[in-house]
Design a protein around this motif. Structure first.
Motif, PDB file in Angstrom:
ATOM      1  N   ALA A 182      43.554  40.785  36.544  1.00 23.76           N
ATOM      2  CA  ALA A 182      42.139  41.200  36.555  1.00 23.76           C
ATOM      3  C   ALA A 182      41.602  39.991  35.177  1.00 23.76           C
ATOM      4  N   GLU A 183      42.919  39.552  34.497  1.00 25.50           N
ATOM      5  CA  GLU A 183      42.438  38.300  33.258  1.00 25.50           C
ATOM      6  C   GLU A 183      41.913  37.261  34.189  1.00 25.50           C
ATOM      7  N   HIS A 184      42.450  37.101  35.297  1.00 22.98           N
ATOM      8  CA  HIS A 184      41.251  36.081  35.977  1.00 22.98           C
ATOM      9  C   HIS A 184      40.308  35.998  36.113  1.00 22.98           C
ATOM     10  N   LEU A 185      40.085  37.487  36.503  1.00 21.93           N
ATOM     11  CA  LEU A 185      39.143  37.400  37.322  1.00 21.93           C
ATOM     12  C   LEU A 185      37.700  38.039  36.374  1.00 21.93           C
ATOM     13  N   HIS A 186      38.152  38.611  34.526  1.00 16.24           N
ATOM     14  CA  HIS A 186      37.543  38.296  34.270  1.00 16.24           C
ATOM     15  C   HIS A 186      36.595  37.396  33.354  1.00 16.24           C
ATOM     16  N   GLU A 187      37.549  36.278  33.819  1.00 14.98           N
ATOM     17  CA  GLU A 187      37.228  34.714  33.023  1.00 14.98           C
ATOM     18  C   GLU A 187      35.924  34.029  33.636  1.00 14.98           C
ATOM     19  N   ILE A 188      36.530  34.303  35.553  1.00  8.64           N
ATOM     20  CA  ILE A 188      35.579  33.942  36.470  1.00  8.64           C
ATOM     21  C   ILE A 188      34.279  34.444  35.649  1.00  8.64           C
ATOM     22  N   GLY A 189      34.259  36.017  35.501  1.00  8.64           N
ATOM     23  CA  GLY A 189      33.103  36.476  35.315  1.00  8.64           C
ATOM     24  C   GLY A 189      32.593  35.939  34.613  1.00  8.64           C
ATOM     25  N   ARG A 195      41.638  38.898  50.113  1.00  9.98           N
ATOM     26  CA  ARG A 195      42.483  37.628  50.960  1.00  9.98           C
ATOM     27  C   ARG A 195      40.469  36.846  51.365  1.00  9.98           C
ATOM     28  N   GLN A 196      39.984  37.537  52.666  1.00  8.46           N
ATOM     29  CA  GLN A 196      38.702  37.461  52.561  1.00  8.46           C
ATOM     30  C   GLN A 196      37.987  37.386  51.805  1.00  8.46           C
ATOM     31  N   CYS A 197      37.648  37.845  50.711  1.00  2.00           N
ATOM     32  CA  CYS A 197      36.828  38.317  49.587  1.00  2.00           C
ATOM     33  C   CYS A 197      36.799  37.502  48.583  1.00  2.00           C
ATOM     34  N   ARG A 237      41.304  46.544  42.164  1.00  2.00           N
ATOM     35  CA  ARG A 237      41.505  47.727  41.463  1.00  2.00           C
ATOM     36  C   ARG A 237      42.574  49.024  41.939  1.00  2.00           C
ATOM     37  N   ILE A 238      42.340  49.519  43.633  1.00  2.00           N
ATOM     38  CA  ILE A 238      41.879  50.034  44.511  1.00  2.00           C
ATOM     39  C   ILE A 238      43.743  49.538  45.194  1.00  2.00           C
ATOM     40  N   ALA A 239      43.813  48.493  45.064  1.00  4.48           N
ATOM     41  CA  ALA A 239      45.666  48.312  45.149  1.00  4.48           C
ATOM     42  C   ALA A 239      46.356  49.079  44.330  1.00  4.48           C
ATOM     43  N   MET A 240      45.525  48.517  43.082  1.00 10.23           N
ATOM     44  CA  MET A 240      46.762  49.041  41.732  1.00 10.23           C
ATOM     45  C   MET A 240      46.924  50.565  41.739  1.00 10.23           C
ATOM     46  N   ASP A 241      45.755  51.153  41.978  1.00  7.74           N
ATOM     47  CA  ASP A 241      45.680  52.789  41.875  1.00  7.74           C
ATOM     48  C   ASP A 241      46.711  53.386  42.402  1.00  7.74           C
ATOM     49  N   LEU A 242      46.373  52.449  44.156  1.00  2.00           N
ATOM     50  CA  LEU A 242      47.612  53.051  44.650  1.00  2.00           C
ATOM     51  C   LEU A 242      48.627  52.630  45.125  1.00  2.00           C
ATOM     52  N   GLY A 243      49.107  52.238  44.483  1.00  2.00           N
ATOM     53  CA  GLY A 243      50.793  50.829  44.028  1.00  2.00           C
ATOM     54  C   GLY A 243      51.049  50.085  44.123  1.00  2.00           C
ATOM     55  N   PHE A 244      50.190  48.942  45.164  1.00  2.00           N
ATOM     56  CA  PHE A 244      50.785  48.759  46.016  1.00  2.00           C
ATOM     57  C   PHE A 244      50.949  46.946  44.800  1.00  2.00           C
ATOM     58  N   ALA A 251      27.794  40.164  42.871  1.00  3.71           N
ATOM     59  CA  ALA A 251      28.268  40.794  43.616  1.00  3.71           C
ATOM     60  C   ALA A 251      29.927  40.734  44.079  1.00  3.71           C
ATOM     61  N   GLU A 252      29.972  39.689  44.762  1.00  3.92           N
ATOM     62  CA  GLU A 252      30.608  39.717  45.617  1.00  3.92           C
ATOM     63  C   GLU A 252      32.341  39.084  44.499  1.00  3.92           C
ATOM     64  N   LEU A 253      32.421  39.199  43.175  1.00  2.33           N
ATOM     65  CA  LEU A 253      33.065  38.834  42.588  1.00  2.33           C
ATOM     66  C   LEU A 253      32.934  40.814  41.617  1.00  2.33           C
ATOM     67  N   ASP A 254      32.800  41.399  41.242  1.00  2.00           N
ATOM     68  CA  ASP A 254      32.475  42.964  41.494  1.00  2.00           C
ATOM     69  C   ASP A 254      33.338  43.588  42.541  1.00  2.00           C
ATOM     70  N   LEU A 255      33.053  43.070  44.210  1.00  2.00           N
ATOM     71  CA  LEU A 255      33.679  43.807  44.979  1.00  2.00           C
ATOM     72  C   LEU A 255      34.524  42.911  44.617  1.00  2.00           C
ATOM     73  N   LEU A 256      35.990  42.641  44.530  1.00  2.00           N
ATOM     74  CA  LEU A 256      37.059  41.809  44.614  1.00  2.00           C
ATOM     75  C   LEU A 256      37.245  42.049  42.920  1.00  2.00           C
TER      76      LEU A 256
END
Length: 130
Positions: free
Chosen positions: A92-99, A37-39, A75-82, A65-70
Motif C-alpha cells: 500500500a505504501e508503494h501504491l500510495h507513492e505511485i498515486g 499481476r496483469q494489472c 485490498r481484497i487479497a488482504m481481506d480474504l487472508g491471502f 484508473a488502473e492504479l485504483d483497480l490495483l
C-alpha cells in the motif's frame, strides 16, 4: 536517457509484488494473483505509453484508473487472508507513492496543455533570425 521516476517506482513495486504473489495459495495463483499481476503490467505499460504520447491527458487518466483497480485487488487479497497485513502495508505504501506521482503528473498536464503544431512552428519562425 534517464528513465521516468514513476516508471522505476512501478518496476520496484512489481518486483515486490511478485515475491508476495508467489506465497498465495495454489487455488488463487491462477485467479486473483494473475489478475493482480496483469494489472501491475498494464499500469507499467500505460506509463510508458503516456510518456511517449503528445496528448497525455486521457492516457494519464487511464493510469489513475488502473492504479485504483490495483489498490482494490490488493485490498481484497488482504481481506480474504491471502496477504499478511505487514506485506499489505508495504504494498500500500508503494501504491500510495505511485498515486502521488500520478496525481502530480495529472496536475502538471492540466496546467501545461500541449501547444498545437501550427503555434509551435510560428513561434520558431519568429524566433529565428532571417
Amino acid at each position: 536517457m534517464e528513465d521516468l521516476k514513476i516508471k522505476l517506482k512501478i518496476e520496484r513495486m512489481i518486483v515486490y509484488g511478485h515475491g508476495v504473489l508467489r506465497q498465495f495459495p495454489k487455488s488463487e495463483k491462477h485467479t486473483l494473483a494473475a489478475d493482480i499481476r496483469q494489472c501491475m503490467y498494464r499500469l507499467l505499460r500505460q506509463v510508458v505509453i503516456t510518456n511517449r504520447r503528445y496528448h497525455k491527458k486521457t492516457t494519464a487518466q487511464e493510469i489513475d484508473a488502473e492504479l485504483d483497480l490495483l489498490r482494490s485487488l490488493v485490498r481484497i487479497a488482504m481481506d480474504l487472508g491471502f496477504l499478511p497485513f505487514r506485506k499489505y502495508h508495504i504494498w500500500a505504501e508503494h501504491l500510495h507513492e505511485i498515486g502521488r506521482m500520478v496525481g502530480g503528473w495529472l496536475k502538471w498536464i492540466r496546467n501545461n496543455p500541449p501547444t498545437p503544431q501550427s503555434q509551435e512552428s510560428a513561434a520558431r519562425s519568429e524566433a529565428s533570425p532571417a
